[in-house]
Design an enzyme around this catalytic site. Structure first.
Site, PDB file in Angstrom:
ATOM      1  N   ASP A   8      14.507  -2.937   4.626  1.00  0.00           N
ATOM      2  CA  ASP A   8      13.436  -2.224   3.932  1.00  0.00           C
ATOM      3  C   ASP A   8      13.162  -3.007   2.650  1.00  0.00           C
ATOM      4  O   ASP A   8      13.992  -3.047   1.745  1.00  0.00           O
ATOM      5  CB  ASP A   8      13.888  -0.786   3.643  1.00  0.00           C
ATOM      6  CG  ASP A   8      12.791   0.057   2.982  1.00  0.00           C
ATOM      7  OD1 ASP A   8      11.921  -0.522   2.307  1.00  0.00           O
ATOM      8  OD2 ASP A   8      12.831   1.292   3.135  1.00  0.00           O
ATOM      9  N   TYR A  25      16.925   4.982   0.976  1.00  0.00           N
ATOM     10  CA  TYR A  25      15.935   5.991   0.573  1.00  0.00           C
ATOM     11  C   TYR A  25      16.303   7.351   1.179  1.00  0.00           C
ATOM     12  O   TYR A  25      16.685   7.437   2.359  1.00  0.00           O
ATOM     13  CB  TYR A  25      14.565   5.520   1.082  1.00  0.00           C
ATOM     14  CG  TYR A  25      13.427   6.446   0.794  1.00  0.00           C
ATOM     15  CD1 TYR A  25      12.959   6.605  -0.508  1.00  0.00           C
ATOM     16  CD2 TYR A  25      12.804   7.164   1.808  1.00  0.00           C
ATOM     17  CE1 TYR A  25      11.899   7.464  -0.775  1.00  0.00           C
ATOM     18  CE2 TYR A  25      11.743   8.017   1.550  1.00  0.00           C
ATOM     19  CZ  TYR A  25      11.296   8.164   0.253  1.00  0.00           C
ATOM     20  OH  TYR A  25      10.256   9.011  -0.002  1.00  0.00           O
ATOM     21  N   ARG A  49      -6.849   4.157  18.150  1.00  0.00           N
ATOM     22  CA  ARG A  49      -5.396   4.348  18.000  1.00  0.00           C
ATOM     23  C   ARG A  49      -4.681   3.032  18.306  1.00  0.00           C
ATOM     24  O   ARG A  49      -3.658   2.706  17.721  1.00  0.00           O
ATOM     25  CB  ARG A  49      -4.897   5.469  18.927  1.00  0.00           C
ATOM     26  CG  ARG A  49      -3.382   5.569  18.952  1.00  0.00           C
ATOM     27  CD  ARG A  49      -2.814   6.899  19.464  1.00  0.00           C
ATOM     28  NE  ARG A  49      -3.620   7.588  20.422  1.00  0.00           N
ATOM     29  CZ  ARG A  49      -3.703   7.283  21.726  1.00  0.00           C
ATOM     30  NH1 ARG A  49      -2.997   6.280  22.221  1.00  0.00           N
ATOM     31  NH2 ARG A  49      -4.479   7.976  22.527  1.00  0.00           N
ATOM     32  N   LYS A 109       3.799   2.112  -1.886  1.00  0.00           N
ATOM     33  CA  LYS A 109       4.399   1.693  -3.154  1.00  0.00           C
ATOM     34  C   LYS A 109       3.733   0.414  -3.658  1.00  0.00           C
ATOM     35  O   LYS A 109       2.538   0.417  -3.880  1.00  0.00           O
ATOM     36  CB  LYS A 109       5.914   1.544  -2.953  1.00  0.00           C
ATOM     37  CG  LYS A 109       6.553   2.708  -2.168  1.00  0.00           C
ATOM     38  CD  LYS A 109       6.554   4.011  -2.917  1.00  0.00           C
ATOM     39  CE  LYS A 109       6.973   5.220  -2.067  1.00  0.00           C
ATOM     40  NZ  LYS A 109       8.234   5.091  -1.362  1.00  0.00           N
TER      41      LYS A 109
HETATM   42  C1  LIG Z   1       8.879   5.635  -0.273  1.00  0.00           C
HETATM   43  C2  LIG Z   1       9.860   4.882   0.497  1.00  0.00           C
HETATM   44  C3  LIG Z   1       9.965   5.029   1.878  1.00  0.00           C
HETATM   45  C4  LIG Z   1       9.116   6.029   2.643  1.00  0.00           C
HETATM   46  O1  LIG Z   1       7.767   5.704   2.605  1.00  0.00           O
HETATM   47  P1  LIG Z   1       6.564   6.788   2.690  1.00  0.00           P
HETATM   48  O2  LIG Z   1       5.355   5.927   2.604  1.00  0.00           O
HETATM   49  O3  LIG Z   1       6.736   7.704   1.524  1.00  0.00           O
HETATM   50  O4  LIG Z   1       6.702   7.497   3.972  1.00  0.00           O
HETATM   51  C5  LIG Z   1      10.885   4.258   2.554  1.00  0.00           C
HETATM   52  N1  LIG Z   1      11.679   3.378   1.899  1.00  0.00           N
HETATM   53  C6  LIG Z   1      11.612   3.216   0.566  1.00  0.00           C
HETATM   54  C7  LIG Z   1      12.519   2.228  -0.096  1.00  0.00           C
HETATM   55  C8  LIG Z   1      10.715   3.950  -0.185  1.00  0.00           C
HETATM   56  O5  LIG Z   1      10.674   3.788  -1.508  1.00  0.00           O
END
Ligand SMILES: *Cc1c(COP(=O)(O)O)cnc(C)c1O
Length: 388
Positions: free
Chosen positions: A180, A108, A56, A205
Protein backbone atom coordinates in the site's frame (compact mmCIF):
# COMPACT_ATOMS: atom_id res chain seq x y z
CA UNK A 1 -7.40 -4.65 -19.02
CA UNK A 2 -5.64 -1.28 -19.27
CA UNK A 3 -2.05 -1.57 -20.38
CA UNK A 4 0.21 1.46 -20.64
CA UNK A 5 1.57 2.43 -24.08
CA UNK A 6 5.34 2.21 -24.60
CA UNK A 7 5.73 5.99 -24.75
CA UNK A 8 3.98 6.45 -21.38
CA UNK A 9 7.32 5.52 -19.78
CA UNK A 10 9.50 7.74 -21.99
CA UNK A 11 10.09 10.52 -19.50
CA UNK A 12 11.00 11.28 -15.93
CA UNK A 13 8.34 11.12 -13.24
CA UNK A 14 7.40 14.82 -13.21
CA UNK A 15 6.78 14.69 -16.96
CA UNK A 16 4.89 11.37 -16.77
CA UNK A 17 2.62 12.94 -14.17
CA UNK A 18 1.52 15.59 -16.67
CA UNK A 19 1.47 13.52 -19.88
CA UNK A 20 1.35 9.75 -19.38
CA UNK A 21 -1.86 8.07 -20.46
CA UNK A 22 -3.23 11.12 -22.19
CA UNK A 23 -3.66 11.99 -25.87
CA UNK A 24 -5.31 15.09 -27.30
CA UNK A 25 -8.96 14.17 -27.67
CA UNK A 26 -9.69 13.24 -31.33
CA UNK A 27 -12.99 15.08 -31.93
CA UNK A 28 -12.07 18.67 -31.01
CA UNK A 29 -8.45 18.32 -29.94
CA UNK A 30 -9.21 19.09 -26.28
CA UNK A 31 -5.88 19.09 -24.42
CA UNK A 32 -7.54 17.79 -21.27
CA UNK A 33 -8.98 14.27 -21.35
CA UNK A 34 -12.77 14.73 -21.39
CA UNK A 35 -15.17 13.28 -18.85
CA UNK A 36 -16.73 10.48 -20.90
CA UNK A 37 -20.03 10.58 -19.05
CA UNK A 38 -21.66 7.60 -20.72
CA UNK A 39 -22.81 4.14 -19.71
CA UNK A 40 -22.48 2.55 -23.14
CA UNK A 41 -20.87 2.94 -26.59
CA UNK A 42 -22.35 2.56 -30.04
CA UNK A 43 -21.30 -0.43 -32.14
CA UNK A 44 -20.94 0.07 -35.89
CA UNK A 45 -21.71 -3.55 -36.59
CA UNK A 46 -21.84 -6.72 -34.57
CA UNK A 47 -18.52 -6.93 -32.74
CA UNK A 48 -17.20 -3.72 -34.40
CA UNK A 49 -16.54 -0.92 -31.88
CA UNK A 50 -13.81 1.45 -30.74
CA UNK A 51 -12.60 -0.73 -27.88
CA UNK A 52 -15.37 0.10 -25.40
CA UNK A 53 -18.63 -1.78 -24.94
CA UNK A 54 -20.01 -0.95 -21.49
CA UNK A 55 -18.80 1.52 -18.87
CA UNK A 56 -18.43 -0.93 -15.98
CA UNK A 57 -15.84 -2.72 -18.11
CA UNK A 58 -14.03 0.32 -19.52
CA UNK A 59 -14.26 4.06 -19.85
CA UNK A 60 -11.77 6.34 -21.67
CA UNK A 61 -11.43 8.79 -18.74
CA UNK A 62 -10.80 5.89 -16.39
CA UNK A 63 -8.29 4.36 -18.79
CA UNK A 64 -6.34 7.62 -18.97
CA UNK A 65 -6.10 7.64 -15.17
CA UNK A 66 -5.15 3.95 -15.07
CA UNK A 67 -2.34 4.48 -17.59
CA UNK A 68 -1.17 7.64 -15.87
CA UNK A 69 -0.80 6.09 -12.41
CA UNK A 70 0.64 2.84 -13.80
CA UNK A 71 3.33 4.94 -15.52
CA UNK A 72 4.05 6.81 -12.27
CA UNK A 73 4.53 3.54 -10.36
CA UNK A 74 6.64 2.01 -13.15
CA UNK A 75 3.92 -0.57 -13.75
CA UNK A 76 2.48 -1.83 -16.99
CA UNK A 77 -1.18 -2.07 -15.96
CA UNK A 78 -3.53 0.01 -13.85
CA UNK A 79 -6.97 -0.72 -12.45
CA UNK A 80 -9.11 1.98 -10.86
CA UNK A 81 -11.67 1.26 -8.16
CA UNK A 82 -14.40 3.20 -6.38
CA UNK A 83 -12.31 3.57 -3.20
CA UNK A 84 -9.03 2.48 -1.68
CA UNK A 85 -10.93 -0.20 0.23
CA UNK A 86 -12.53 -1.49 -3.00
CA UNK A 87 -9.02 -1.72 -4.49
CA UNK A 88 -7.75 -3.68 -1.47
CA UNK A 89 -10.83 -5.91 -1.56
CA UNK A 90 -10.13 -6.68 -5.23
CA UNK A 91 -6.59 -7.66 -4.27
CA UNK A 92 -7.93 -10.02 -1.57
CA UNK A 93 -10.39 -11.42 -4.12
CA UNK A 94 -7.41 -12.81 -6.03
CA UNK A 95 -7.31 -15.43 -3.25
CA UNK A 96 -9.64 -18.31 -2.42
CA UNK A 97 -11.14 -19.69 0.78
CA UNK A 98 -8.44 -21.42 2.82
CA UNK A 99 -5.65 -19.12 1.65
CA UNK A 100 -3.56 -17.35 4.28
CA UNK A 101 -2.30 -13.76 4.21
CA UNK A 102 0.58 -12.35 6.23
CA UNK A 103 -0.18 -8.69 6.87
CA UNK A 104 1.57 -5.83 8.63
CA UNK A 105 0.14 -5.33 12.12
CA UNK A 106 0.16 -1.57 11.71
CA UNK A 107 -1.88 -1.29 8.48
CA UNK A 108 -4.68 1.20 7.85
CA UNK A 109 -7.59 0.56 10.24
CA UNK A 110 -10.02 -0.07 7.38
CA UNK A 111 -7.71 -2.69 5.88
CA UNK A 112 -7.54 -4.50 9.23
CA UNK A 113 -11.35 -4.33 9.52
CA UNK A 114 -11.90 -5.63 5.97
CA UNK A 115 -9.57 -8.55 6.62
CA UNK A 116 -10.77 -9.56 10.09
CA UNK A 117 -14.48 -8.74 9.90
CA UNK A 118 -15.35 -9.40 6.25
CA UNK A 119 -12.79 -11.56 4.45
CA UNK A 120 -12.12 -13.81 7.45
CA UNK A 121 -15.82 -14.78 7.44
CA UNK A 122 -15.42 -15.82 3.80
CA UNK A 123 -12.61 -18.24 4.53
CA UNK A 124 -9.35 -16.30 4.25
CA UNK A 125 -7.03 -16.46 7.24
CA UNK A 126 -4.69 -13.72 8.41
CA UNK A 127 -1.62 -13.30 10.56
CA UNK A 128 -0.65 -9.79 11.63
CA UNK A 129 3.04 -9.27 12.21
CA UNK A 130 5.56 -6.50 12.67
CA UNK A 131 6.86 -6.19 9.10
CA UNK A 132 10.00 -4.36 10.35
CA UNK A 133 11.08 -7.79 11.56
CA UNK A 134 11.92 -10.02 8.59
CA UNK A 135 12.30 -13.12 10.79
CA UNK A 136 8.79 -12.55 12.21
CA UNK A 137 7.41 -12.32 8.68
CA UNK A 138 9.18 -15.54 7.73
CA UNK A 139 7.90 -17.35 10.83
CA UNK A 140 4.32 -16.35 9.97
CA UNK A 141 4.51 -17.95 6.51
CA UNK A 142 2.86 -21.35 6.37
CA UNK A 143 1.93 -23.90 3.70
CA UNK A 144 -1.28 -22.04 2.74
CA UNK A 145 0.21 -18.55 2.71
CA UNK A 146 -0.37 -16.89 -0.65
CA UNK A 147 0.04 -13.18 0.00
CA UNK A 148 2.17 -10.72 1.93
CA UNK A 149 0.49 -7.35 2.48
CA UNK A 150 2.52 -4.39 3.73
CA UNK A 151 2.22 -0.69 4.23
CA UNK A 152 5.32 1.47 4.42
CA UNK A 153 5.49 3.94 6.04
CA UNK A 154 2.66 2.82 8.29
CA UNK A 155 -0.24 4.86 9.53
CA UNK A 156 0.19 6.54 11.99
CA UNK A 157 3.40 5.22 13.62
CA UNK A 158 5.52 5.78 10.48
CA UNK A 159 7.27 2.42 10.70
CA UNK A 160 8.98 1.09 7.59
CA UNK A 161 9.15 -2.29 5.93
CA UNK A 162 12.19 -3.15 3.81
CA UNK A 163 10.61 -3.61 0.39
CA UNK A 164 13.69 -5.11 -1.30
CA UNK A 165 14.09 -7.71 1.43
CA UNK A 166 10.38 -8.54 1.42
CA UNK A 167 10.44 -8.72 -2.39
CA UNK A 168 13.21 -11.30 -2.25
CA UNK A 169 11.40 -13.26 0.48
CA UNK A 170 8.08 -13.20 -1.40
CA UNK A 171 9.70 -14.28 -4.68
CA UNK A 172 11.44 -17.21 -2.96
CA UNK A 173 8.19 -18.40 -1.39
CA UNK A 174 5.98 -17.67 -4.43
CA UNK A 175 3.88 -15.17 -2.49
CA UNK A 176 2.11 -12.16 -3.99
CA UNK A 177 3.71 -9.11 -2.38
CA UNK A 178 1.27 -6.21 -2.06
CA UNK A 179 2.41 -2.75 -0.97
CA UNK A 180 0.00 0.00 0.00
CA UNK A 181 1.89 3.05 -1.31
CA UNK A 182 -0.70 5.65 -0.29
CA UNK A 183 1.59 7.46 2.18
CA UNK A 184 4.83 7.69 0.18
CA UNK A 185 3.32 7.97 -3.33
CA UNK A 186 5.36 6.99 -6.42
CA UNK A 187 7.14 10.33 -6.16
CA UNK A 188 9.11 9.07 -3.16
CA UNK A 189 8.90 5.26 -3.33
CA UNK A 190 8.21 2.74 -6.10
CA UNK A 191 7.54 -0.71 -4.63
CA UNK A 192 7.16 -2.44 -8.03
CA UNK A 193 10.82 -1.59 -8.69
CA UNK A 194 11.71 -3.28 -5.37
CA UNK A 195 9.96 -6.54 -6.21
CA UNK A 196 6.35 -5.92 -5.15
CA UNK A 197 3.80 -7.65 -7.39
CA UNK A 198 0.99 -5.20 -6.69
CA UNK A 199 0.82 -1.62 -5.49
CA UNK A 200 -2.44 -0.32 -4.04
CA UNK A 201 -3.46 3.28 -3.47
CA UNK A 202 -6.21 5.23 -1.92
CA UNK A 203 -6.36 7.89 -4.67
CA UNK A 204 -8.52 9.79 -2.20
CA UNK A 205 -5.28 10.91 -0.57
CA UNK A 206 -2.14 12.31 -2.22
CA UNK A 207 -2.78 11.16 -5.80
CA UNK A 208 -5.90 13.26 -6.08
CA UNK A 209 -4.62 15.63 -3.42
CA UNK A 210 -7.56 18.02 -3.20
CA UNK A 211 -9.90 16.19 -0.79
CA UNK A 212 -12.76 16.17 -3.27
CA UNK A 213 -13.23 12.53 -4.32
CA UNK A 214 -12.85 8.94 -3.07
CA UNK A 215 -11.05 6.34 -5.18
CA UNK A 216 -8.52 3.52 -5.30
CA UNK A 217 -6.01 1.96 -7.69
CA UNK A 218 -4.10 -1.28 -8.17
CA UNK A 219 -0.93 -1.22 -10.28
CA UNK A 220 1.15 -4.14 -11.48
CA UNK A 221 3.77 -5.34 -13.94
CA UNK A 222 2.37 -8.88 -14.01
CA UNK A 223 0.10 -9.72 -16.96
CA UNK A 224 -1.47 -12.67 -15.13
CA UNK A 225 -2.52 -10.59 -12.12
CA UNK A 226 -3.66 -7.70 -14.36
CA UNK A 227 -5.93 -10.06 -16.23
CA UNK A 228 -7.49 -11.34 -13.00
CA UNK A 229 -7.92 -7.78 -11.69
CA UNK A 230 -9.66 -6.70 -14.89
CA UNK A 231 -11.95 -9.71 -14.50
CA UNK A 232 -12.73 -8.73 -10.89
CA UNK A 233 -13.26 -5.08 -11.85
CA UNK A 234 -15.82 -6.17 -14.44
CA UNK A 235 -17.40 -8.94 -12.36
CA UNK A 236 -17.74 -7.10 -9.04
CA UNK A 237 -18.24 -3.64 -10.52
CA UNK A 238 -16.68 -1.51 -7.76
CA UNK A 239 -15.57 1.01 -10.38
CA UNK A 240 -15.22 4.79 -10.09
CA UNK A 241 -17.35 7.11 -12.20
CA UNK A 242 -15.74 9.17 -14.97
CA UNK A 243 -15.96 12.46 -13.07
CA UNK A 244 -14.03 11.05 -10.10
CA UNK A 245 -11.44 9.63 -12.51
CA UNK A 246 -11.14 13.05 -14.14
CA UNK A 247 -10.63 14.71 -10.75
CA UNK A 248 -7.95 12.18 -9.82
CA UNK A 249 -6.25 12.66 -13.19
CA UNK A 250 -6.22 16.40 -12.66
CA UNK A 251 -4.67 15.73 -9.27
CA UNK A 252 -1.88 13.47 -10.51
CA UNK A 253 -0.68 16.17 -12.94
CA UNK A 254 0.56 18.23 -9.99
CA UNK A 255 1.61 15.26 -7.82
CA UNK A 256 5.34 15.81 -8.23
CA UNK A 257 5.23 19.51 -7.33
CA UNK A 258 2.77 19.02 -4.48
CA UNK A 259 4.86 16.24 -2.93
CA UNK A 260 7.92 18.49 -2.99
CA UNK A 261 6.07 21.03 -0.82
CA UNK A 262 4.48 18.37 1.43
CA UNK A 263 7.98 17.00 2.00
CA UNK A 264 9.48 20.42 2.67
CA UNK A 265 6.75 21.30 5.16
CA UNK A 266 6.75 17.82 6.73
CA UNK A 267 10.48 17.98 7.46
CA UNK A 268 10.20 21.50 8.83
CA UNK A 269 7.38 20.58 11.22
CA UNK A 270 8.92 17.27 12.29
CA UNK A 271 12.17 19.07 13.17
CA UNK A 272 10.32 21.81 15.00
CA UNK A 273 8.26 19.31 17.02
CA UNK A 274 11.36 17.21 17.80
CA UNK A 275 13.06 20.26 19.33
CA UNK A 276 10.02 21.18 21.45
CA UNK A 277 9.99 20.02 25.10
CA UNK A 278 6.15 19.96 25.10
CA UNK A 279 6.30 16.96 22.73
CA UNK A 280 7.38 13.51 23.99
CA UNK A 281 8.27 11.85 20.70
CA UNK A 282 8.02 12.52 16.98
CA UNK A 283 7.46 9.78 14.39
CA UNK A 284 8.82 10.83 10.99
CA UNK A 285 11.19 8.74 8.84
CA UNK A 286 13.07 11.86 7.73
CA UNK A 287 14.36 12.54 11.24
CA UNK A 288 17.81 11.07 12.01
CA UNK A 289 16.30 9.97 15.36
CA UNK A 290 13.84 7.64 13.55
CA UNK A 291 15.07 4.09 14.24
CA UNK A 292 14.82 3.21 10.54
CA UNK A 293 16.16 6.47 9.14
CA UNK A 294 18.91 4.65 7.24
CA UNK A 295 16.35 2.39 5.51
CA UNK A 296 14.18 5.44 4.80
CA UNK A 297 17.09 7.14 3.03
CA UNK A 298 17.79 4.00 1.00
CA UNK A 299 14.21 3.20 0.05
CA UNK A 300 12.58 6.62 -0.23
CA UNK A 301 13.64 9.73 -2.10
CA UNK A 302 11.58 11.98 0.19
CA UNK A 303 9.57 11.58 3.39
CA UNK A 304 6.37 13.46 2.67
CA UNK A 305 3.91 15.29 4.84
CA UNK A 306 2.70 12.69 7.34
CA UNK A 307 4.01 13.40 10.85
CA UNK A 308 2.81 11.83 14.11
CA UNK A 309 3.79 12.80 17.62
CA UNK A 310 3.16 11.75 21.21
CA UNK A 311 1.43 14.47 23.18
CA UNK A 312 1.57 12.55 26.48
CA UNK A 313 -2.08 11.86 27.24
CA UNK A 314 -5.59 11.77 25.80
CA UNK A 315 -6.32 15.12 27.47
CA UNK A 316 -3.31 16.84 25.94
CA UNK A 317 -4.02 15.28 22.53
CA UNK A 318 -7.63 16.45 22.70
CA UNK A 319 -6.58 19.99 23.63
CA UNK A 320 -4.18 20.19 20.70
CA UNK A 321 -6.50 18.81 18.02
CA UNK A 322 -9.31 21.09 19.16
CA UNK A 323 -7.17 24.24 19.28
CA UNK A 324 -5.48 24.38 15.87
CA UNK A 325 -7.04 26.78 13.36
CA UNK A 326 -5.22 26.02 10.10
CA UNK A 327 -4.92 22.28 10.80
CA UNK A 328 -8.54 21.11 10.47
CA UNK A 329 -9.71 18.29 12.74
CA UNK A 330 -10.72 15.64 10.22
CA UNK A 331 -10.13 12.09 9.05
CA UNK A 332 -8.21 11.49 5.81
CA UNK A 333 -4.90 12.89 4.62
CA UNK A 334 -2.91 13.89 1.58
CA UNK A 335 -4.81 17.01 0.53
CA UNK A 336 -3.32 20.45 -0.06
CA UNK A 337 -4.85 21.61 3.24
CA UNK A 338 -3.36 20.56 6.58
CA UNK A 339 -5.36 18.17 8.75
CA UNK A 340 -4.95 17.00 12.32
CA UNK A 341 -6.35 13.79 13.77
CA UNK A 342 -6.45 11.52 16.80
CA UNK A 343 -5.88 7.97 15.48
CA UNK A 344 -6.95 6.10 18.63
CA UNK A 345 -10.48 7.49 18.47
CA UNK A 346 -10.72 8.27 14.74
CA UNK A 347 -8.92 6.30 12.00
CA UNK A 348 -7.84 3.41 14.25
CA UNK A 349 -10.87 3.13 16.54
CA UNK A 350 -11.66 -0.24 14.90
CA UNK A 351 -8.26 -1.68 15.90
CA UNK A 352 -8.46 -3.47 19.29
CA UNK A 353 -6.90 -1.42 22.12
CA UNK A 354 -4.37 -4.13 23.05
CA UNK A 355 -3.12 -4.26 19.47
CA UNK A 356 -2.98 -0.45 19.29
CA UNK A 357 -0.96 -0.21 22.46
CA UNK A 358 1.40 -3.00 21.44
CA UNK A 359 2.40 -0.91 18.43
CA UNK A 360 2.87 2.29 20.44
CA UNK A 361 -0.37 3.85 19.25
CA UNK A 362 -1.38 5.32 22.59
CA UNK A 363 -4.24 7.72 23.32
CA UNK A 364 -1.67 10.53 23.26
CA UNK A 365 -0.68 10.11 19.61
CA UNK A 366 -1.64 12.97 17.31
CA UNK A 367 -1.33 12.64 13.53
CA UNK A 368 -0.70 15.50 11.14
CA UNK A 369 -1.26 15.53 7.41
CA UNK A 370 0.89 18.53 6.63
CA UNK A 371 -0.47 20.45 3.65
CA UNK A 372 1.22 22.80 1.23
CA UNK A 373 0.52 26.07 3.07
CA UNK A 374 3.34 28.38 4.12
CA UNK A 375 5.27 26.40 6.75
CA UNK A 376 5.73 29.43 9.03
CA UNK A 377 1.97 29.70 9.40
CA UNK A 378 1.67 25.97 10.14
CA UNK A 379 4.38 26.11 12.82
CA UNK A 380 2.72 29.15 14.42
CA UNK A 381 -0.63 27.29 14.46
CA UNK A 382 0.88 24.26 16.22
CA UNK A 383 2.85 26.45 18.62
CA UNK A 384 -0.33 28.15 19.76
CA UNK A 385 -2.27 24.86 20.00
CA UNK A 386 0.43 23.16 22.07
CA UNK A 387 -0.03 25.95 24.63
CA UNK A 388 1.96 25.85 27.83
C1 LIG B 1 -7.38 5.93 3.26
C2 LIG B 1 -6.53 4.75 3.14
C3 LIG B 1 -7.03 3.55 2.63
C4 LIG B 1 -8.48 3.39 2.23
O1 LIG B 1 -8.82 4.19 1.16
P1 LIG B 1 -10.31 4.79 0.89
O2 LIG B 1 -10.12 5.57 -0.36
O3 LIG B 1 -10.64 5.64 2.08
O4 LIG B 1 -11.22 3.65 0.76
C5 LIG B 1 -6.16 2.48 2.50
N1 LIG B 1 -4.86 2.58 2.88
C6 LIG B 1 -4.36 3.72 3.38
C7 LIG B 1 -2.91 3.76 3.78
C8 LIG B 1 -5.15 4.83 3.54
O5 LIG B 1 -4.64 5.95 4.06
Amino acid sequence: MTRIREHDLDHALGTRAVHAGQEPEPLAGAVTTPIYQTSTYVQEALGRHKGHEYARVSNPTREALERNVAALEGGSHGHAFASGMAAIDAVLSLLSAGDHVVCGENVYGGTHRLMTQVRARLGLTFSFVDTRDLAAVERAIGPSTRMLFVETPTNPMMRLADLEALGTLAAGRHLILVADNTFATPVFQRPLECGADLVVHSTTKYLNGHSDMVGGMVLTRRDDLAEQLAFLQKSVGAVPGPFDCWLALRGTKTLAVRMRQHDHNGRRIAEWLAADPRVQAVFYPGLPSHPQHELACRQMSGFGGMVSFEAGSLERARRIVERTRLFALAESLGGVESLIGHPATMTHAAVPRAMREAMGLTDGVVRLSVGIEDPDDLVADLDRALGD
